[in-house]
Design a protein around this motif. Structure first.
Motif, short mmCIF file in Angstrom:
data_model
loop_
_atom_site.label_atom_id
_atom_site.label_comp_id
_atom_site.label_asym_id
_atom_site.label_seq_id
_atom_site.Cartn_x
_atom_site.Cartn_y
_atom_site.Cartn_z
N UNK A 1 37.06 46.07 47.80
CA UNK A 1 38.19 45.15 47.70
C UNK A 1 38.02 43.98 48.67
N UNK A 2 37.57 44.26 49.89
CA UNK A 2 37.41 43.21 50.90
C UNK A 2 36.25 42.28 50.58
N UNK A 3 35.12 42.83 50.16
CA UNK A 3 33.90 42.04 50.00
C UNK A 3 33.71 41.45 48.61
N UNK A 4 34.37 42.05 47.61
CA UNK A 4 34.20 41.55 46.24
C UNK A 4 35.46 40.90 45.68
N UNK A 5 36.60 41.15 46.34
CA UNK A 5 37.82 40.50 45.88
C UNK A 5 38.59 41.27 44.84
N UNK A 6 38.17 42.48 44.53
CA UNK A 6 38.95 43.31 43.60
C UNK A 6 38.81 44.78 43.99
N UNK A 7 39.86 45.54 43.72
CA UNK A 7 39.82 46.98 43.96
C UNK A 7 39.26 47.66 42.72
N UNK A 8 38.16 48.39 42.85
CA UNK A 8 37.48 48.90 41.65
C UNK A 8 38.25 49.97 40.91
N UNK A 9 38.15 49.89 39.59
CA UNK A 9 38.63 50.98 38.75
C UNK A 9 37.77 52.20 39.05
N UNK B 1 30.70 43.75 39.45
CA UNK B 1 29.58 43.78 40.39
C UNK B 1 28.63 44.89 39.97
N UNK B 2 27.35 44.58 40.02
CA UNK B 2 26.32 45.61 39.85
C UNK B 2 26.19 46.33 41.18
N UNK C 1 24.25 48.29 47.68
CA UNK C 1 24.20 46.84 47.51
C UNK C 1 25.01 46.49 46.27
N UNK C 2 25.74 45.37 46.35
CA UNK C 2 26.56 44.94 45.22
C UNK C 2 26.26 43.49 44.90
N UNK C 3 26.10 43.18 43.62
CA UNK C 3 25.83 41.81 43.18
C UNK C 3 26.96 41.36 42.26
N UNK C 4 27.78 40.38 42.69
CA UNK C 4 28.87 39.90 41.84
C UNK C 4 28.35 39.39 40.50
N UNK C 5 29.12 39.65 39.44
CA UNK C 5 28.75 39.22 38.10
C UNK C 5 30.01 39.17 37.25
N UNK C 6 29.85 38.90 35.97
CA UNK C 6 30.98 38.88 35.03
C UNK C 6 30.55 39.49 33.71
N UNK C 7 31.47 40.22 33.09
CA UNK C 7 31.26 40.74 31.75
C UNK C 7 32.50 40.41 30.93
N UNK C 8 32.31 39.68 29.86
CA UNK C 8 33.45 39.32 29.02
C UNK C 8 34.55 38.59 29.77
N UNK C 9 34.17 37.81 30.80
CA UNK C 9 35.16 37.07 31.58
C UNK C 9 35.76 37.85 32.73
N UNK D 1 37.54 45.61 38.30
CA UNK D 1 38.92 45.91 38.67
C UNK D 1 39.71 46.54 37.54
N UNK D 2 39.06 46.75 36.40
CA UNK D 2 39.72 47.35 35.25
C UNK D 2 38.74 48.28 34.55
N UNK D 3 39.22 49.03 33.59
CA UNK D 3 38.35 49.90 32.80
C UNK D 3 37.70 49.05 31.71
N UNK D 4 36.46 48.66 31.93
CA UNK D 4 35.79 47.74 31.03
C UNK D 4 35.65 48.29 29.61
#
Length: 223
Positions: free
Chosen positions: A120-128, A181-182, A169-177, A200-203
């Motif tokens: 949440x702190x480093x990526x900006x979202x709390x993971x699902x 993060x990988x 290690x986490x790499x920010x990315x986007x899927x379907x908008x 941050x959601x169930x993809x």
């Protein structure tokens, strides 16, 4: 370091032609152009003169102001910084593959508070609590190997309940908008053709994904 208010005035003088030679100026008209009072405009001009950023001279028809070489240098420094901001090149990569089922370990690890707080702190979202597992196609495997490692974010390991949890290690990315993060564990050897993605959601639900569906992972960072 020139304060922002003085720099604003210096830029205004330059835009009026002050870098080419003395220009006529009154505190009243100058203040109006900057939406400040004549008194404030006068103080700013005095401040610029004291810093040797402008010269002022009085003539029979009024006050003349010119930007000094030192003032031009200050403006060029500001210009260079803005040029760096807006001329940054972006590197864009796309990884493509098919959705596969995982072993359920992602759900467990994404439920651990210390991991969740870091993401949440480093990526900006709390993971699902779960990950989307993707098997990459051959071309994307090679693209993944060439990704710039400087842009991966460290997720620290920790100890809790007499157990040691490894880092990642986490790499920010986007899927379907969706921001994602990988995630790659530092202590586990993971097959090169499989990536785990958190969001941050169930993809699967948000994008109506099932096993064997094709999906693209978009990665963008500053070159």
């Amino acid at each position: 370091m020139v304060v922002a208010e003085d720099l604003q005035c210096l830029k205004a003088i330059a835009l009026l032609g002050g870098c080419s030679g003395p220009i006529w100026m009154s505190s009243q008209t100058f203040g109006k152009s900057l939406d400040i009072s004549p008194q404030t405009a006068s103080r700013r001009l005095i401040s610029l003169e004291r810093q040797n950023l402008i010269t002022r001279s009085l003539r029979p028809d009024g006050q003349y102001v010119a930007v000094t070489p030192q003032g031009e240098s200050e403006l060029k420094r500001e210009y260079t910084e803005y040029a760096r901001i807006f001329s940054r090149k972006k590197e864009r990569h796309t990884l493509a593959g098919t959705v596969i089922s995982g072993l359920g370990e992602g759900r467990y690890y994404m439920s651990i508070p210390h991991y969740r707080e870091q993401f949440a702190e480093k990526l900006g979202f709390e993971p699902y609590p779960g990950t989307l597992n993707i098997r990459l196609n051959p071309l994307s495997i090679q693209v993944r190997k060439e990704l710039d490692t400087r842009h991966w974010i460290d997720i620290d390991g920790f100890t809790a309940d007499n157990r040691t949890f490894g880092g990642a290690y986490a790499l920010p990315c986007r899927i379907g908008g969706h921001p994602c993060a990988i995630v790659v564990p530092t202590r586990t050897h993971y097959p090169e053709d499989i990536i785990e993605v958190i969001a941050g959601c169930e993809l699967r639900k948000e994008l109506s994904l099932t096993d064997n569906d094709t999906v693209e992972v978009e990665i963008t960072y500053d070159a």
